[in-house]
Design a protein around this motif. Structure first.
Motif, mmCIF file in Angstrom:
data_model
loop_
_atom_site.group_PDB
_atom_site.id
_atom_site.type_symbol
_atom_site.label_atom_id
_atom_site.label_comp_id
_atom_site.label_asym_id
_atom_site.label_seq_id
_atom_site.Cartn_x
_atom_site.Cartn_y
_atom_site.Cartn_z
ATOM 1 N N TRP A 285 5.599 16.612 -23.950
ATOM 2 C CA TRP A 285 6.784 16.080 -24.616
ATOM 3 C C TRP A 285 6.697 14.555 -24.632
ATOM 4 O O TRP A 285 6.297 13.946 -23.636
ATOM 5 C CB TRP A 285 8.063 16.478 -23.871
ATOM 6 N N VAL A 287 9.120 11.325 -24.717
ATOM 7 C CA VAL A 287 10.522 10.914 -24.563
ATOM 8 C C VAL A 287 10.594 9.392 -24.550
ATOM 9 O O VAL A 287 9.584 8.709 -24.321
ATOM 10 C CB VAL A 287 11.153 11.497 -23.281
ATOM 11 N N ASP A 289 13.191 7.384 -22.840
ATOM 12 C CA ASP A 289 13.860 6.673 -21.746
ATOM 13 C C ASP A 289 13.662 7.408 -20.428
ATOM 14 O O ASP A 289 13.355 8.609 -20.390
ATOM 15 C CB ASP A 289 15.346 6.459 -22.033
ATOM 16 N N SER A 291 15.751 8.302 -18.150
ATOM 17 C CA SER A 291 16.705 9.347 -17.765
ATOM 18 C C SER A 291 16.171 10.727 -18.145
ATOM 19 O O SER A 291 16.342 11.706 -17.403
ATOM 20 C CB SER A 291 18.063 9.096 -18.428
ATOM 21 N N GLN A 292 15.504 10.821 -19.295
ATOM 22 C CA GLN A 292 14.915 12.098 -19.711
ATOM 23 C C GLN A 292 13.690 12.438 -18.863
ATOM 24 O O GLN A 292 13.414 13.604 -18.590
ATOM 25 C CB GLN A 292 14.535 12.035 -21.196
ATOM 26 N N LYS A 295 14.912 14.029 -15.691
ATOM 27 C CA LYS A 295 15.311 15.426 -15.921
ATOM 28 C C LYS A 295 14.085 16.329 -15.994
ATOM 29 O O LYS A 295 14.089 17.456 -15.469
ATOM 30 C CB LYS A 295 16.131 15.531 -17.202
ATOM 31 N N PHE A 296 13.014 15.847 -16.656
ATOM 32 C CA PHE A 296 11.772 16.632 -16.742
ATOM 33 C C PHE A 296 11.194 16.881 -15.352
ATOM 34 O O PHE A 296 10.809 18.006 -15.013
ATOM 35 C CB PHE A 296 10.763 15.890 -17.618
ATOM 36 N N ASP A 301 17.031 20.478 -18.305
ATOM 37 C CA ASP A 301 16.919 20.342 -19.754
ATOM 38 C C ASP A 301 16.901 18.854 -20.127
ATOM 39 O O ASP A 301 17.665 18.052 -19.567
ATOM 40 C CB ASP A 301 18.098 21.022 -20.450
ATOM 41 N N PHE A 302 16.043 18.491 -21.084
ATOM 42 C CA PHE A 302 15.945 17.092 -21.496
ATOM 43 C C PHE A 302 15.627 17.027 -22.986
ATOM 44 O O PHE A 302 15.261 18.031 -23.609
ATOM 45 C CB PHE A 302 14.860 16.361 -20.676
ATOM 46 N N GLU A 303 15.785 15.833 -23.547
ATOM 47 C CA GLU A 303 15.556 15.623 -24.973
ATOM 48 C C GLU A 303 14.223 14.915 -25.197
ATOM 49 O O GLU A 303 13.835 14.029 -24.426
ATOM 50 C CB GLU A 303 16.684 14.786 -25.583
ATOM 51 N N SER A 304 13.528 15.292 -26.275
ATOM 52 C CA SER A 304 12.253 14.670 -26.616
ATOM 53 C C SER A 304 12.222 14.368 -28.105
ATOM 54 O O SER A 304 12.979 14.945 -28.891
ATOM 55 C CB SER A 304 11.079 15.582 -26.249
ATOM 56 N N CYS A 328 5.311 13.327 -21.087
ATOM 57 C CA CYS A 328 5.505 14.290 -20.008
ATOM 58 C C CYS A 328 4.607 15.494 -20.276
ATOM 59 O O CYS A 328 4.678 16.087 -21.361
ATOM 60 C CB CYS A 328 6.970 14.745 -19.942
#
Length: 391
Positions: A285, A287, A289, A291-292, A295-296, A301-304, A328
């Motif tokens: 993935w 990403v 920032d 913060s994500q 989470k990884f 759950d995180f955003e990519s 990641c």
């Protein structure tokens, strides 16, 4: 040596012209660069020091600054007539050489600012390559003259009786030429353990710096796009090598010799890579920032902005929205570790600028002064070119 990539041809051509210009200047004016000043400067905590020198139109000014213990300095800047910025260095370790061209005879200020709580000890040297033999003995020490400004307190009841307008020439930067350059910023292999390994190292994060922008008065380089290739194990490496061989067959070996395949993919010369039919998959993935990233690493759950899972994956983005990316990667296999190779390239736009001029209209109101407040006179000194000794 020939280059099939047009961007690389232009890149080498511009560099050759630049160095030819500097070498020609040395040869034309006797190879003797004229030393203007050498100084040891001690900057106290939270202090500023400014030096002033005059230079002749057409001069090339060379300077070097070095902090004796290579400590950082908050700001080093060069200005023309205390207005137009010629050179800027922010928060740099001071061991720097630079040069600039003088478009018109003016006084230039060299400012050093130290915002640290400890002093800085700097060795500063400045020299000039004269614009002609006639200007070889140009006096670089400016003279100081008295100036006075008159200030009035404009009250609301003051009456505007007319407006005076004047035209003046304003300098502006005009884009002259631009080109794209590509640079491999990452080529790294890492090992990921299996998901049930007692080492628990089946996850990894790689930080990728994108925004390596550099600029000066007449030059700017900024990143505009990026591309990547991710491969797992020997099968991926064999497919990469096969891609290189296929390129060599199509181009007579030139492209594979001078251009990394990922560079060719980034600029559209190579449409796709060979993908093996068997091997170990890896999940990844991208990403933007931390913060994500957290989470990884904590299995949340995180955003990519982009993700995939394959033996070989590749892709590119036509834009750059952040200064950094974080890759990641995850080995989900419960049995086998994985050797993962990551290649990453950044495409940058390099633009040269030139100084142009345009006419602008300036409008000033003229007030009725019968009951105006008394004027305030502000006396000060400014450095100017010593015209008497430079006639």
């Amino acid at each position: 040596m020939q280059y099939s990539n047009p961007f690389m041809k232009k890149f080498f051509a511009y560099n050759i012209l630049f160095f030819y210009f500097i070498i020609s200047a040395f040869q034309s004016y006797g190879n003797d660069t004229i030393q203007v000043s050498t100084q040891d400067i001690r900057l106290k905590s939270k202090s500023t020091t400014t030096l002033y020198f005059s230079f002749h139109q057409g001069d090339i000014v060379l300077f070097s600054i070095k902090e004796k213990k290579n400590k950082k300095l908050a700001l080093f800047s060069i200005k023309e007539n205390e207005e137009r910025i010629v050179y800027n260095l922010l928060n740099n370790h001071l061991k720097h050489n630079g040069l600039f061209y003088v478009p018109s005879t003016k006084v230039y200020s060299f400012t050093f600012y130290n915002d640290a709580f400890t002093a800085r000890n700097i060795t500063f040297e400045v020299s000039r390559i004269p614009s002609s033999k006639a200007s070889k003995n140009f006096k670089t020490t400016p003279i100081w003259i008295d100036k006075m400004d008159t200030i009035y307190d404009i009250r609301k009841e003051d009456e505007i009786i007319r407006f005076d307008s004047t035209w003046y020439n304003a300098s502006t930067l005009v884009r002259d030429s631009c080109r794209n350059t590509e640079e491999i910023t990452l080529d790294q292999t890492i090992r990921l353990e299996s998901s049930i390994s007692i080492r628990k190292k089946n996850r990894a994060v790689i930080e990728i710096v994108l925004n390596k922008s550099t600029s000066s008065e007449l030059f700017q380089k900024k990143p505009i796009a990026w591309a990547y290739w991710i491969g797992v194990g020997e099968e991926a490496q064999e497919s990469w090598n096969q891609t290189v061989k296929n390129i060599a067959k199509l181009t007579g070996g030139l492209l594979s010799t001078f251009v990394n395949p990922l560079l060719g993919f980034a600029v559209g010369i190579i449409p796709e890579f060979i993908v093996p039919t068997s091997g170990k998959n890896i999940s990844y993935w991208f990403v933007e920032d931390t913060s994500q990233v957290n989470k990884f690493m904590n299995k949340k759950d995180f955003e990519s902005i982009e993700h995939g899972k394959a033996i070989v994956s590749y892709g590119k983005s036509p834009s750059i929205n952040s200064k950094k990316l974080y890759l990641c990667i995850l080995n989900e296999s419960a049995i086998s570790p994985a050797e993962v190779n990551i290649k990453f390239v950044v495409v940058s736009e390099e633009c040269n600028y030139k100084i142009g001029f345009e006419k602008k209209l300036q409008i000033k109101p003229v007030y009725k002064r019968e009951k105006a407040n008394n004027p305030i006179y502000n006396h000060y000194k400014i450095p100017v070119v010593d015209q008497y000794h430079n006639r």
